[in-house]
Design a protein around this motif. Structure first.
Motif, PDB file in Angstrom:
ATOM      1  N   ARG A 150       0.828  -1.210   0.000  1.00 40.29           N
ATOM      2  CA  ARG A 150       0.000   0.000   0.000  1.00 40.29           C
ATOM      3  C   ARG A 150       0.861   1.259   0.000  1.00 40.29           C
ATOM      4  O   ARG A 150       0.441   2.306  -0.488  1.00 40.29           O
ATOM      5  CB  ARG A 150      -0.942  -0.004   1.204  1.00 40.29           C
ATOM      6  N   GLU A 151       2.062   1.179   0.549  1.00 39.20           N
ATOM      7  CA  GLU A 151       2.940   2.348   0.543  1.00 39.20           C
ATOM      8  C   GLU A 151       3.430   2.656  -0.874  1.00 39.20           C
ATOM      9  O   GLU A 151       3.537   3.818  -1.266  1.00 39.20           O
ATOM     10  CB  GLU A 151       4.133   2.123   1.483  1.00 39.20           C
ATOM     11  N   TYR A 152       3.723   1.620  -1.652  1.00 41.34           N
ATOM     12  CA  TYR A 152       4.069   1.859  -3.059  1.00 41.34           C
ATOM     13  C   TYR A 152       2.897   2.510  -3.794  1.00 41.34           C
ATOM     14  O   TYR A 152       3.081   3.444  -4.590  1.00 41.34           O
ATOM     15  CB  TYR A 152       4.423   0.532  -3.744  1.00 41.34           C
ATOM     16  N   LEU A 153       1.680   2.010  -3.550  1.00 39.31           N
ATOM     17  CA  LEU A 153       0.505   2.583  -4.202  1.00 39.31           C
ATOM     18  C   LEU A 153       0.289   4.029  -3.777  1.00 39.31           C
ATOM     19  O   LEU A 153      -0.094   4.875  -4.588  1.00 39.31           O
ATOM     20  CB  LEU A 153      -0.731   1.744  -3.869  1.00 39.31           C
ATOM     21  N   ALA A 154       0.542   4.329  -2.491  1.00 35.21           N
ATOM     22  CA  ALA A 154       0.368   5.699  -2.013  1.00 35.21           C
ATOM     23  C   ALA A 154       1.408   6.621  -2.643  1.00 35.21           C
ATOM     24  O   ALA A 154       1.105   7.776  -2.967  1.00 35.21           O
ATOM     25  CB  ALA A 154       0.475   5.749  -0.495  1.00 35.21           C
ATOM     26  N   ASP A 155       2.639   6.143  -2.811  1.00 37.13           N
ATOM     27  CA  ASP A 155       3.646   6.952  -3.497  1.00 37.13           C
ATOM     28  C   ASP A 155       3.217   7.239  -4.935  1.00 37.13           C
ATOM     29  O   ASP A 155       3.344   8.371  -5.428  1.00 37.13           O
ATOM     30  CB  ASP A 155       4.998   6.228  -3.507  1.00 37.13           C
TER      31      ASP A 155
END
Length: 646
Positions: free
Chosen positions: A247-252
């Protein structure tokens, strides 16, 4: 992955979280059962005694874990994002702040909120945290809070702060916050046995001098509970890592989508890697919120890390990045730490002493295809962020000031809802005076006069800016405001659909912020069961936008073909007009994500059946989408071909 696909993805992760929680509970119960078996000497006991004892122990353990998780989740749900922020030492950003860092933060947050179509969240600062970090928390966008550390405000320039805030807004828009709250509740349950074990061990230790078998058994159970609790800690960290990293990759990626540049977000990550404080937090509650932070709040071994490695995150944004650059930055900043405000001045990012005049109002037509508009839900186009800044710049400063203040926001909000029709406005004035007194009614009337010069395109952005101040009113006052909105809507039968939608949206946002659920509750339905509500919405939109019956029916058919291509429904505009939508919202909001995507396309097909989408219609479209919890950015000019989700 577009907004609707991400909604489905979050639901899948929620199901995955339930299974991981169940697996952890089974493991913990097994450890406690084994300890009970040994402590109570069940090896020689009759089978029925063994089964009964272990069943009771298993039940008590499972209930303890489940009850702890439920209580923790309810406390976080009812407290909203503000509760989480305050638990880490967060301080609310004052409404009348003159601090340049705080004013810059507020401006950035409001711009990104309007650009993304999300409500403006409450703002908090962690003043005693020198590391660069931030998080978004809340049960829904209506009661969300965004908190940033003092280090982020001091060290990041405006572009970098935009990247961080945009990252957090992706969690707000995509539904990650509710998942984070549930995760905090789950973890509280599976680590709670460690606390129980320590309490029992203390009791067993005091009784140990009596050398009785009961005390010995209690010690064994206490040690088992303690061991099971620490197994829960390990399981909890593994669950957080499993749920959070991707989810952190998606948020970036979403942050880049919002701001349309990678330098800001990459620069913030580089400063985390180049400064000694990094993204670390000092708070003892860091473990609880580690999965919702922008960067790692504490150092974990890679197996338990809730975020991807820092270098990997930077390389995704900047493929040419060389990790040795971080060593150079450490050396450079060890003697002269960066200052965000100084960098703003050097980069020309500080506001001019005399702001430029607002751009002229755009052309009255906005050509757009339905699938392009639907693709922009939760995915701002390249023009969305600068357009949001322009919208805010065009709102007079005195109106913005009153929208930020809790003592002036109520009459301003009522002023937004007063009709331009003199007869209707007089009825509304009388309603306010009778219910809440003449001073408030007079103040609302004065605000309506001030708002008469406001471009209609700016009413919705001003409403969004006003929402945090309304939410900060005491709970009893919020209920009074809700009553006032309802009364104005009831006295406003001749109002436009947009004004009706604006009052309905304002009511829904405030109700959801106060009660953590829409006025109609959480419902789930299917397009087939929602035929009547879908036909009502499309009929109302077609009837309002097209005075000629034949043209209106053609627009209705165009929308129906998008939403229910194999279904024939009659075109029957309701006799009560747009007021019929009150009964339709619950079913429409309860549609699954993919059905909502088609519904947004259908709405655009109806409104834009004549080949154009006026600015007024685009703002109406945003309001209707907000009622469906589909955040639509402001549409500025023709939508480019690259607006499709990646």
């Amino acid at each position: 992955m577009n907004f609707f696909e991400r909604q489905q993805s979050v639901r899948k992760v929620s199901v995955r979280l339930v299974w991981l929680f169940a697996l952890a509970v089974v493991g913990i119960v097994a450890v406690v059962d084994l300890a009970a078996f040994l402590a109570f000497g069940l090896a020689e006991a009759p089978t029925d005694t063994v089964v009964t004892t272990l069943a009771v122990v298993s039940g008590v353990t499972a209930v303890l874990i489940g009850l702890t998780s439920w209580i923790r989740t309810m406390l976080l749900r009812n407290g909203g994002g503000a509760r989480v922020a305050r638990s880490l030492g967060g301080v609310a950003v004052p409404e009348d702040t003159t601090d340049p860092n705080l004013r810059r933060l507020r401006n950035v947050v409001e711009e990104i909120a309007i650009a993304s179509g999300a409500p403006v969240p409450d703002l908090y600062v962690l003043p005693h945290e020198p590391g660069i970090n931030a998080f978004a928390a809340g049960w829904s966008p209506a009661n969300a809070a965004v908190a940033v550390t003092g280090g982020a405000l001091e060290r990041l320039n405006r572009a970098e702060l935009q990247g961080v805030i945009a990252h957090e807004f992706s969690h707000v828009v995509n539904g990650d916050m509710r998942l984070n709250i549930r995760l905090m509740g789950v973890l509280a349950g599976i680590v709670g046995l460690a606390v129980v074990g320590r309490i029992l061990l203390a009791g067993g230790g005091r009784g140990g001098g009596r050398r009785d078998s009961g005390a010995g058994a209690l010690v064994i159970v206490a040690l088992a509970a303690l061991a099971a609790g620490y197994i829960g800690v390990v399981a909890g960290r593994l669950i957080k890592a499993a749920v959070s990293r991707q989810r952190e990759y998606l948020a970036d990626a979403s942050a880049v989508q919002y701001t349309r540049q990678t330098e800001g977000l990459a620069g913030a990550l580089k400063k985390i890697g180049g400064l000694p404080t990094g993204s670390q937090l000092r708070s003892s509650k860091t473990e609880d919120v580690s999965h919702m932070l922008f960067g790692e709040g504490r150092k974990f071994v890679s197996l338990f890390a809730t975020h991807p490695p820092l270098v990997e995150r930077i390389r995704v944004l900047d493929p040419t990045f060389d990790p040795t650059e971080l060593r150079r930055l450490r050396d450079q900043w060890s003697a002269h730490p960066p200052s965000g405000l100084r960098e703003d001045a050097a980069l020309g990012l500080t506001p001019a002493a005399t702001p430029p005049p607002p751009p002229p109002r755009q052309a009255a037509t906005l050509p757009a295809r339905p699938d392009q508009v639907a693709a922009n839900v939760g995915n701002p186009a390249a023009s969305s962020y600068p357009h949001a800044g322009q919208l805010l710049a065009r709102i007079p400063e005195d109106l913005l000031d009153r929208a930020h203040r809790t003592d002036t926001v109520v009459p301003l909000s009522y002023g937004l809802l007063l009709s331009a029709d003199e007869q209707v406005r007089y009825r509304q004035y009388q309603t306010l005076a009778a219910r809440f007194g003449q001073p408030l009614a007079e103040a609302a009337l004065r605000e309506a006069g001030s708002l008469a010069r406001l471009d209609p395109e700016l009413r919705l952005p001003l409403t969004e800016v006003a929402l945090p101040a309304l939410r900060h009113r005491p709970a009893q006052d919020i209920e009074t405001v809700l009553q006032g909105i309802t009364a104005l809507a009831a006295a406003d039968g001749r109002n436009s659909l947009f004004e009706y939608s604006l009052s309905t949206l304002l009511h829904r946002e405030l109700y959801e912020a106060a009660h953590r659920t829409p006025p109609w509750g959480r419902r789930h339905t299917t397009p087939r069961r929602a035929h009547g509500a879908i036909a009502t919405l499309l009929s109302v939109l077609a009837d309002v936008g097209n005075p000629e019956p034949d043209v209106a029916e053609a627009a209705f058919r165009a929308g129906l073909a998008r939403m229910l291509p194999s279904t024939e429904l009659p075109y029957r505009p309701p006799a009560e007009g747009h007021l019929a939508l009150d009964a339709a919202w619950p079913a429409l909001d309860g549609l699954p994500a993919r059905a909502k995507e088609r519904l947004v396309e259908a709405i655009v097909a109806v409104i834009g059946h004549d080949g154009t989408l006026t600015i007024e219609e685009s703002e109406l479209l945003r309001t209707v989408c907000a009622m469906l919890h589909c955040p639509l950015p402001p549409l500025a000019g023709a939508l480019p071909a690259d607006t499709r989700a990646e």
